[in-house]
Design a protein around this motif. Sequence first.
Motif, PDB file in Angstrom:
ATOM      1  N   GLU A 116       0.787  -1.160   0.111  1.00 54.86           N
ATOM      2  CA  GLU A 116       0.028   0.022   0.005  1.00 54.86           C
ATOM      3  C   GLU A 116       0.675   1.184   0.006  1.00 54.86           C
ATOM      4  N   LEU A 117       0.472   2.144  -0.752  1.00 55.70           N
ATOM      5  CA  LEU A 117       1.556   3.385  -0.920  1.00 55.70           C
ATOM      6  C   LEU A 117       1.560   4.106   0.391  1.00 55.70           C
ATOM      7  N   ALA A 118       0.454   4.066   1.269  1.00 56.81           N
ATOM      8  CA  ALA A 118       0.366   4.830   2.675  1.00 56.81           C
ATOM      9  C   ALA A 118       1.547   4.159   3.628  1.00 56.81           C
ATOM     10  N   GLU A 119       1.713   2.818   3.476  1.00 54.85           N
ATOM     11  CA  GLU A 119       2.546   1.879   4.243  1.00 54.85           C
ATOM     12  C   GLU A 119       3.877   1.902   3.835  1.00 54.85           C
ATOM     13  N   LEU A 120       4.002   2.316   2.649  1.00 53.98           N
ATOM     14  CA  LEU A 120       5.477   2.278   1.870  1.00 53.98           C
ATOM     15  C   LEU A 120       6.432   2.927   2.678  1.00 53.98           C
ATOM     16  N   THR A 121       7.519   2.295   3.077  1.00 53.59           N
ATOM     17  CA  THR A 121       8.569   2.941   3.814  1.00 53.59           C
ATOM     18  C   THR A 121       9.874   3.000   2.859  1.00 53.59           C
ATOM     19  N   ILE A 122      10.703   3.856   3.278  1.00 57.13           N
ATOM     20  CA  ILE A 122      12.085   3.828   2.290  1.00 57.13           C
ATOM     21  C   ILE A 122      12.707   2.685   2.448  1.00 57.13           C
ATOM     22  N   ARG A 123      12.546   1.887   3.270  1.00 58.24           N
ATOM     23  CA  ARG A 123      13.161   0.637   3.362  1.00 58.24           C
ATOM     24  C   ARG A 123      13.022  -0.287   2.292  1.00 58.24           C
ATOM     25  N   ASP A 124      11.520  -0.131   1.743  1.00 55.97           N
ATOM     26  CA  ASP A 124      10.935  -1.069   0.748  1.00 55.97           C
ATOM     27  C   ASP A 124      11.881  -0.684  -0.403  1.00 55.97           C
ATOM     28  N   PHE A 125      12.311   0.571  -0.604  1.00 57.74           N
ATOM     29  CA  PHE A 125      13.323   0.862  -1.736  1.00 57.74           C
ATOM     30  C   PHE A 125      14.413   0.381  -1.737  1.00 57.74           C
ATOM     31  N   GLY A 126      14.886  -0.090  -0.488  1.00 57.51           N
ATOM     32  CA  GLY A 126      16.223  -0.925  -0.485  1.00 57.51           C
ATOM     33  C   GLY A 126      17.056  -0.028   0.458  1.00 57.51           C
ATOM     34  N   VAL A 127      16.644   0.996   0.842  1.00 57.60           N
ATOM     35  CA  VAL A 127      17.407   1.768   1.644  1.00 57.60           C
ATOM     36  C   VAL A 127      17.502   1.368   3.236  1.00 57.60           C
ATOM     37  N   SER A 128      18.649   0.824   3.563  1.00 51.43           N
ATOM     38  CA  SER A 128      18.635   0.618   4.957  1.00 51.43           C
ATOM     39  C   SER A 128      20.253   1.035   5.542  1.00 51.43           C
ATOM     40  N   GLY A 129      20.237   0.658   6.917  1.00 55.33           N
ATOM     41  CA  GLY A 129      21.539   0.734   7.490  1.00 55.33           C
ATOM     42  C   GLY A 129      22.676   0.109   7.152  1.00 55.33           C
ATOM     43  N   ILE A 130      22.391  -1.351   6.941  1.00 55.14           N
ATOM     44  CA  ILE A 130      23.259  -2.356   6.557  1.00 55.14           C
ATOM     45  C   ILE A 130      22.869  -2.808   5.341  1.00 55.14           C
ATOM     46  N   GLY A 131      23.513  -3.666   4.644  1.00 53.19           N
ATOM     47  CA  GLY A 131      23.069  -4.396   3.426  1.00 53.19           C
ATOM     48  C   GLY A 131      23.452  -3.814   2.122  1.00 53.19           C
ATOM     49  N   THR A 132      22.887  -3.676   1.176  1.00 54.82           N
ATOM     50  CA  THR A 132      23.141  -3.247  -0.345  1.00 54.82           C
ATOM     51  C   THR A 132      23.285  -1.684  -0.175  1.00 54.82           C
ATOM     52  N   ALA A 133      22.362  -1.004   0.521  1.00 51.54           N
ATOM     53  CA  ALA A 133      22.230   0.342   0.202  1.00 51.54           C
ATOM     54  C   ALA A 133      23.504   1.312   0.721  1.00 51.54           C
ATOM     55  N   PRO A 134      24.050   0.851   1.900  1.00 54.48           N
ATOM     56  CA  PRO A 134      25.536   1.919   1.997  1.00 54.48           C
ATOM     57  C   PRO A 134      26.415   1.212   0.963  1.00 54.48           C
ATOM     58  N   ALA A 135      26.413  -0.153   0.847  1.00 50.82           N
ATOM     59  CA  ALA A 135      27.573  -0.336   0.024  1.00 50.82           C
ATOM     60  C   ALA A 135      27.520   0.067  -1.365  1.00 50.82           C
ATOM     61  N   ILE A 136      26.392   0.101  -2.154  1.00 53.94           N
ATOM     62  CA  ILE A 136      26.194   0.643  -3.373  1.00 53.94           C
ATOM     63  C   ILE A 136      26.604   2.218  -3.464  1.00 53.94           C
ATOM     64  N   ILE A 137      26.150   3.111  -2.152  1.00 58.74           N
ATOM     65  CA  ILE A 137      26.338   4.298  -2.435  1.00 58.74           C
ATOM     66  C   ILE A 137      27.745   4.650  -2.038  1.00 58.74           C
ATOM     67  N   ALA A 138      28.354   3.707  -1.161  1.00 63.53           N
ATOM     68  CA  ALA A 138      29.897   3.871  -0.970  1.00 63.53           C
ATOM     69  C   ALA A 138      30.573   3.796  -2.392  1.00 63.53           C
ATOM     70  N   LEU A 139      30.236   2.776  -2.999  1.00 61.31           N
ATOM     71  CA  LEU A 139      31.010   2.287  -4.368  1.00 61.31           C
ATOM     72  C   LEU A 139      30.920   3.486  -5.367  1.00 61.31           C
ATOM     73  N   THR A 140      29.421   4.093  -5.441  1.00 57.39           N
ATOM     74  CA  THR A 140      29.376   5.177  -6.440  1.00 57.39           C
ATOM     75  C   THR A 140      30.264   6.210  -5.847  1.00 57.39           C
ATOM     76  N   LEU A 141      30.270   6.681  -4.672  1.00 53.00           N
ATOM     77  CA  LEU A 141      31.155   7.787  -4.138  1.00 53.00           C
ATOM     78  C   LEU A 141      32.762   7.350  -4.615  1.00 53.00           C
ATOM     79  N   TYR A 142      33.331   6.054  -4.509  1.00 48.13           N
ATOM     80  CA  TYR A 142      34.515   5.501  -4.695  1.00 48.13           C
ATOM     81  C   TYR A 142      34.638   5.864  -6.329  1.00 48.13           C
TER      82      TYR A 142
END
Lengths: 380, 535
Positions: free
Chosen positions: B387-413
């Motif tokens: 549901e749109l109203a229940e959608l959190t940013i985590r559903d988009f793959g953004v979270s403290g551990i896991g792929t999000a910080p990795a991919i962002i760090a890789l982009t920065l590098y």
Amino acid sequence: MIEFKDVIKEYPNGFRAVDNLNLTVRDGEICVLIGPSGCGKTTALRMVNRLIDVTRGEILINGQPNDEFEPEVLRRQIGYAIQQIGLLPHMTIRDNVAIVPRLLDWDEERVRQRVDLLLDMVGIDPGIQGDKYPRQLSGGQQQRVGVARALGADPPIMLMDEPFGAVDPITRAILQEEFLQIQQEVGKTIIFVTHDIDEAIYMGDRIALLRAGRLVQYDTPDDLLALPRDDFVREFVGTDRSLKRLHLISVRDSMMNNVPCCDDDATLQEVTACLDRHHSDSAFVVDAGNGKLLGWVERPALVEYGSLSEAMHHAPAASIAVPEDATAREALSVLLSHSFDLTPVIDAEGVLTGGVSIQRLQDLVEEPGIHAAMQRERGR
Amino acid sequence: MIAFLGGCFASFGFFFLPVIEVKPNRLASGLPVGLLEIPGDMRYLLLFLLALTPVLLAFMGDRNRRGWALAAVGNLIVILTLYLPALAGSAYLVGAEALFEAGTRISNPRILSSAAIAFGLAGGGVVLFAGLLDLEGCGVPRLVRGLAGAVGALVVVAMLAGGTLDVYSIMVEYHSRGEALALRFLEHIVFVLVALAAGLIVGIALGLWASRDAKAEDAILYTVGIIQTIPSLALFGILLVPLARLGDLHFLSLARDWLLLAAIALAAALALRRLHTRLPERARQFSLVAVFILALIPLSLLAVLIIAFGFEVALTVLTTSELALLRSVTGLALILFLILISTGKRLDLERKLPQYRRWRFLPLFAAALGALLLLAQGAGRLLGNSELAELTIRDFGVSGIGTAPAIIALTLYSLLPLVRNTYAGLKNIDPAIIDSGKGMGFTAAQSFFRIELPLAFPVIMAGVRNAAISLVGIAAVASIIGAGALGDFILLGVNSTSIDQILLGTVPAVLLAVIMDAGLKVLESLLTSPGIRQA
């Protein structure tokens, strides 16, 4: 027609690159902007196609202010050639020449024909060289392509900023001559920037001499040389300005038709009479049948040998005479190297048609300005 | 001379170092066995002698024959170095119990390839290389040389596929972990590609900005330089907290805040543009910085979201089996386009075939369309059921551990090589070329896409290759924060001192780096105009 009206270019630091410039370039003429470096000539040129914006005043193109056009639209209607050529290295020669036509969305067939025509015109074989890349061409060839590219969409106006500046003097002379021939065909209105006074005199219909952003003198080359307005102009055109003026005058315009001359079958009496009539000690000898120049004869030799055939010096016409279409400067050169009073002038067939004397050349360079008319006749 | 060294190298290894280690199970230390210690068979002695032959061949006079001989011997050494120990190893394993003390746990015994094999492979490779050099000197065509060089590798691949080499422990590992390996490998690729794509967009934009704006130049170049000096582990850590917070937010509330921020930044930018000339000199700079910071927040938020979500989508797209058909059609269209472009250039079709000029980009459009469809499918699969109203940013793959910080760090590098090379490439273009383009009536955009980008392209591509290779390496570290990828095997291997596991993660990563580099090189040469290609 291009008109500069009270044009001022002032930079934020207060420096005026162009200061109150008023200048009219007539249709079909080459106007050369010249002056010491930093005089604003390139700035003036680049304001025409709005690569640099005018601070005050306006530039009219065929009566219309140039800031009424979108800059890109304006530039596509004005040919542009620069010293560094600026061919796009990743495009073939053909694609380089086709740039402006393609920007103007010409259809491909028309572009192809235009490119072939232009490359032919500047002496580049479209079949052999057309698909090469700029780096594979010599400097002279690249400048030719640069000119062809500036002519790309057949613009009525061309801006050329030292377009032949990057090649050796010999190639430059060839390119200048070829360009004048092209100009004879296409009759563009051209603003041409150079720092080389000889190039200005050779290429220009009119020369505008600038100093510190101001127009000092705007005249035909001959008038500029004959009537320098002040010491700055005099110094700029150089102490050899008389010689430079001779460069502008053709032998045909400066020769005398009535010169001492006799047929090769003339008797001693006839030759002597001819010499006396011209108050001269020597006369040219021509073929009695076709009038071709054979050599010359001098009075002391006549007295010594007693007959023309024994007394005359035979010489090939090409080594002692100048052709009619040479410049007065070449005639002077022959005069100096042969220590004649009079250099014979021949036409294309070798027939003697007249002569040029030192005295005559001196008179010519002393008379100010009357040769503007001759200058007009120089080929266009 | 080179062949001489290669021969010495290989035979030295065979003589002094163990070829294999026989291990009773995954963890226990093994029993080293030298090549010449393997009992009862002359074949192993022959390999040793073969390794010695280049030492003699190097003195052969006839260059052509020497070249062929060296190439043959080199290939043979490579093949036999892998094949013979495998045979011997199988023999050992049959009676493995007898080799070890009683009570040793025998489970899944295996043969660990040892130092001599590395020496043999390296030496054989060197001999082969020397032979190919000789052949090149004799004017043997490139294709023939390529085939001669690939024989050994092809036979090895065939042996791998045929199971001849299964006795080696790394193959044992591979067979037990193959499925996981394929997934991790795919993750690794997607990591690198997504980071590279995001880095490319941001990097080219920043490089362009730096090359155009003397004031921003230093700030941009220093910033990306400093990012590069942050240890990757630290960067992962730094990203952990804000991303975790961000992940908890509801999508709708973030979208609202984001729109607000973006509107403020836009308004400020427009106002500055209007007022710019009227402001006093000092205020002008200050306000420029202020607007920049205002704009940076929504922009970077958006970038983080797109990159993290893009990664999830890309991975979904590549792993969902229902999308296989669309995937292969898109891939084929892309390959078709590359073939069309390369042959078209070579055959000069552009002028000969008017249709070619018009239609050559059709497969590219098809591929782009396919890619869009795939992305839409992937996004739908990820978010479709919520549901749109229940959608959190985590559903988009953004979270403290896991792929999000990795991919962002890789982009920065990836930014440093991309920004630096884009900047250098654009800055090094002869200003006369740009001036003449402008003077002929190119608009700013036309000038960028038709003049500056093509001219800077080889330099930018060098940066892309540089970034791609370093990303393959850094992506391996990302598994520390649970991002998966090939680093998983390496970490496991390090924790359990299992060289096989480490190799299982490393070999594909190295292969990936080599293949990406080669692929990008081919792409570069296809898309670079011959007019500016290095001779």
